[in-house]
Write an enzyme that holds these catalytic residues in place. Sequence first.
Site, PDB file in Angstrom:
ATOM      1  N   GLU A   1       0.882  -1.169   0.000  1.00 29.86           N
ATOM      2  CA  GLU A   1       0.000   0.000   0.000  1.00 29.86           C
ATOM      3  C   GLU A   1       0.918   1.216   0.000  1.00 29.86           C
ATOM      4  OE1 GLU A   1      -3.255  -0.223  -0.241  1.00 29.86           O
ATOM      5  OE2 GLU A   1      -3.372  -2.398  -0.033  1.00 29.86           O
TER       6      GLU A   1
ATOM      7  N   CYS B   1      -2.132   9.572   2.755  1.00 30.24           N
ATOM      8  CA  CYS B   1      -1.674   8.943   1.501  1.00 30.24           C
ATOM      9  C   CYS B   1      -2.590   9.285   0.335  1.00 30.24           C
ATOM     10  CB  CYS B   1      -1.576   7.435   1.674  1.00 30.24           C
ATOM     11  SG  CYS B   1      -3.123   6.683   2.210  1.00 30.24           S
TER      12      CYS B   1
END
Length: 472
Positions: free
Chosen positions: A219, A253
């Site tokens: 990720e 993010c």
Amino acid sequence: MKGPPPTSDTEAQRVFDLQHAASRHQAAPDLATRLDRLGRLAHLITGHEAALARAISADFGVRSRTETQLLEIVPTLSAIRYARRRLAGWMKPERRRVDIMFQPAKAWVRREPLGVVGIISPWNYPLLLALSPLVDALAAGNRAMLKPSELTPNFSNLLSSLIAGTFAETEVAVVVGGIDTAQAFSSLPFDHLVFTGSTAVGRKVMQAAAVNLTPVTLELGGKSPAVICPDYPLEKAARSIAFGKFVNAGQTCIAPDYVLVPKASAHAFAQAVMTQARRDYPRIADNADYTSMITQRHYDRLAQAIEAARASGATVLTHEDAGVAAARKIGPTVVLDLPATSILLTEEIFGPVLPIVAYDSLKDALDFINARDRPLALYAFTHNEQQHRRLLDGATSGGVTLNGTLLHIAQESLPFGGVGPSGIGAYHGYEGFCRFSHARGVHQIGAFNAFERIGPPWGLLASVLARLLSRR
Ligand code: NAD
């Protein structure tokens, strides 16, 4: 801060060996065991919400308590609730079709635990990004070892002691320490390794995992674009972009990294974002709801990037209360007319600075996005269905929120993950359960095995059948 010493490599190996042996010698955890583990995890969080939020705030300097609750605690508890409600259905064997040539027979898929899952997590949402992969790993019946970030020592140490008080070390354990510890951790022969963090470190983690043929879920980060179409009200778009960009001071993010705006509206949009930012955060330095940069190094990197942008002739708009170095805070900042070589346009920003890129046509906007790495998120603002489709078809990304920012991550019913340099594999909800399960195909022969009956020795029947079957 003073805390327990880092976990030694020998200790991490010992716990791994225990978990590995348990995963090989004990039966796969049944539904009741999995529900119990998830229940204990929920209890760990609800029983220590205030302490967890305090530890995270101490690690940041200032981290909004409400943001910790809404963006970390609530989504983790929602993930647990979602999985607990559906787990019985997810665990049911899935019947599959059997072709006529293999009848009579049955076929089905069993989703079985992989064994021991390793989880390496970053500092920016330390609770969510350590525990949300854990929810999916436990739902899938695995054991897990966590390695939280060294940049959030208060949180990591608290998590370590809470997990030790809630789970047997054969179920879940936490390894604490710095980069050396993380490197040794990524070399353990896990059955699956989940890494959340930067693309650069993701590469190293995948290399370490490759030695053991350990499959990875990565990720990662990157530059997530937002595109404002000409029909969309600027104030409305500014409100969504300011929300997505300035929560956690941009250290998210999936924050919109930069915004593509029609040329004629670029300056008005920049002003609208600043107006919204001042409304959302009237003050910065003493505002407990405006988060600090995680370390001085992160602060300096961004402060220097803003200075370099100014020196290159870009227009920099700042919050009145932007000069707050003492609190390690950078106020909301919008930058226009950047040269293409500016690091604000070439590197992931990961802070409360928003470059605006003016475009002439939607094609130019798509070309700009497609000339770069595939991003983790894409945001498109328009009320025109055709333009939504054009943007969805024209540029790929890990996930998308249309007419808003961030909220696709909060939908448990959607897979969450990146694509290409922004990540490998998705989790959350059912996709997370599948990600950490082995899909084991089972074929059961019925009363007789017709396929074997046609030979060998291969005769006329076999060749006639072969001809018929190949022409179906
Ligand atoms: P990072 O890559 O520096 O560190 C993440 C973790 O990796 C930490 O626990 C660290 O100890 C460990 N680590 C460091 N070096 C290692 C090595 N050589 N081998 C193994 N592990 C190592 O990332 P960060 O600064 O903590 O987080 C910021 C980055 O994470 C940004 O790029 C952001 O976009 C990304 N991110 C992605 C997601 C997502 O869900 N895709 C979520 C949050 C953050």
